[in-house]
Design a protein around this motif. Structure first.
Motif, PDB file in Angstrom:
ATOM      1  N   THR A  17       0.891  -1.170   0.000  1.00 60.74           N
ATOM      2  CA  THR A  17       0.000   0.000   0.000  1.00 60.74           C
ATOM      3  C   THR A  17       0.929   1.221   0.000  1.00 60.74           C
ATOM      4  OG1 THR A  17      -0.246   0.606   2.337  1.00 60.74           O
ATOM      5  CG2 THR A  17      -1.528  -1.315   1.572  1.00 60.74           C
ATOM      6  N   HIS A  62      -9.755  -2.807   4.104  1.00 65.03           N
ATOM      7  CA  HIS A  62      -9.406  -2.018   2.920  1.00 65.03           C
ATOM      8  C   HIS A  62     -10.465  -2.213   1.835  1.00 65.03           C
ATOM      9  CE1 HIS A  62      -5.778  -2.456   5.252  1.00 65.03           C
ATOM     10  NE2 HIS A  62      -5.176  -1.524   4.534  1.00 65.03           N
ATOM     11  N   THR A  74      -7.710   6.325   7.946  1.00 67.24           N
ATOM     12  CA  THR A  74      -8.591   5.217   8.352  1.00 67.24           C
ATOM     13  C   THR A  74      -9.657   5.766   9.282  1.00 67.24           C
ATOM     14  OG1 THR A  74      -6.812   3.587   8.137  1.00 67.24           O
ATOM     15  CG2 THR A  74      -8.649   3.018   9.591  1.00 67.24           C
ATOM     16  N   PRO A  85      -6.928   2.479   0.237  1.00 64.97           N
ATOM     17  CA  PRO A  85      -5.532   2.819  -0.052  1.00 64.97           C
ATOM     18  C   PRO A  85      -5.400   3.451  -1.433  1.00 64.97           C
ATOM     19  CG  PRO A  85      -5.886   0.451  -0.298  1.00 64.97           C
ATOM     20  CD  PRO A  85      -7.185   1.036   0.197  1.00 64.97           C
TER      21      PRO A  85
END
Ligand code: TXA
Ligand code: MG
Length: 351
Positions: free
Chosen positions: A43, A77, A109, A134
């Motif tokens: 990521t 994710h 997040t 991401p």
């Protein structure tokens, strides 16, 4: 057996998800995820160790491979914003949606309420779930092709510095993960910023790739920190209570003005190394006969974040017996860097 498949830099730079989804590594990765296997992937922050977030048996494999404590929840994710609906039954509040629209895809997040489709193991029994989108093209292509919400902590052995290159993942998890997708070095180098949002109040549970200043710039919000307050009680972000990001070599944090006043402490060590900034090195406060590793400039914290975990892992490979790390300014990414250094250190700070 662990297979490592590299994706060419040029293909990543093209940033064309359709093209990436044709790559062997992504196809294999998506297939493994759908079969309930774990896969390590890049990521923009650090490498993640992913599994289908809705499959309890698959998620358990993450905890086993990392040796992660069961009470530390994972980040989910996603590749598309409408996947949020599959994770939470409640309507996502406008103050959350507004932030997401500004910072996704990217290292932010958000913690939201979770629904029953997410098994307890993914969130360590919490009724909330941490979610991010991401921005790394390889991560997005993998998520898109698998069509799954993917739970992924950093792909390191629990407690060790997070992996910012595929080689780091291999060092920690060889034989424990069937596939590592190699997408080169992660551009941010520290993990995402984890936040909760309520009535336009942002609480930073873990500082990370989006600095507090950038969050505070968004009109209408105020930003708070919770670090340090929960040492003895139950922390809102369970990961906070663990010593973390630690190289095997003991690390102490020292204010740069005190760096020449620690001779007493150094007597106990035979091969200490100074991890200091370019500016401090130039002052000559540390004699050039000592071991010195340069972190970069105090004015370029982005570069320091990019290199930090890689340097800590490199230092562990040499025979240094102490790391004396210079304290850094806590503005911008400095907040995240200092959070990681504090938590990597043996608690002997010299101010
Ligand atoms: O950049 C990142 O965030 C990387 C990449 C792979 O995406 N992931 C990552 O995951 O750093 P991990 O597991 O190493 O850290 C997750 C953090 C932990 O501090 C955990 O306690 C917190 O997020 N967290 C997860 N779910 C939470 C929840 N429901 N409430 C509060 N904190 C939560
Ligand atoms: Mg981690």
């Amino acid at each position: 057996m662990t297979e490592v498949i590299k994706i060419k830099k040029k293909i990543i730079e093209n940033n064309n998800l359709k093209e990436l989804m044709e790559e062997e590594a992504i196809k294999r990765g998506a297939e493994l995820l759908k079969q309930g296997e774990i896969v390590a992937f890049p990521t923009e922050t650090v490498y993640g160790l992913g599994a289908d977030a809705t499959n309890a048996a698959a998620v358990k494999k993450i905890f086993t491979a990392k040796g992660r404590p069961q009470d530390n929840p994972l980040i989910i994710h996603i590749a598309e914003r409408n996947q949020l609906k599959t994770l939470s039954d409640r309507e996502i509040a406008n103050d959350v949606l507004n932030l997401i629209s500004k910072f996704w895809p990217g290292p932010l997040t958000v913690v939201i309420s979770k629904n029953k489709k997410i098994p307890a193991v993914t969130t360590a029994g919490l009724d909330t779930v941490a979610v991010r989108m991401p921005s790394h093209p390889v991560a997005l292509a993998l998520l898109k092709l698998s069509s799954l919400p993917v739970a992924a902590p950093s792909a390191n052995s629990s407690g060790y510095p997070s992996p910012t290159r595929a080689e780091h993942v291999y060092e920690d998890l060889k034989g424990k993960v069937p596939l590592i997708i190699d997408g080169g070095q992660c551009s941010v180098g520290v993990e995402s910023t984890v936040i909760t949002v309520k009535n336009n109040k942002i609480e930073v549970l873990r500082p990370g790739g989006i600095s507090p200043e950038r969050l505070a710039e968004v009109p209408g919000y105020s930003v708070y920190f919770i670090d340090g307050k929960y040492k003895n009680s139950s922390p809102p972000s369970p990961g906070m209570k663990y010593r973390h990001y630690s190289p095997r070599t003991p690390l102490i944090l020292v204010d740069r003005k005190q760096l020449d006043k620690i001779d007493d402490l150094l007597k106990d060590y035979t091969n200490p190394v100074f991890l200091i900034t370019e500016e401090t090195k130039k002052t000559g406060i540390i004699s050039s006969s000592k071991n010195i590793i340069e972190l970069g400039s105090r004015k370029n914290l982005k570069q320091i974040a990019y290199k930090l975990f890689d340097l800590l892992r490199e230092i562990d490979k040499s025979d240094y017996d102490l790391i004396i790390a210079e304290k850094l300014p806590e503005n911008g990414l400095g907040k995240a860097i200092m959070n990681r250094l504090h938590r990597a250190s043996i608690k002997k700070h010299i101010n």
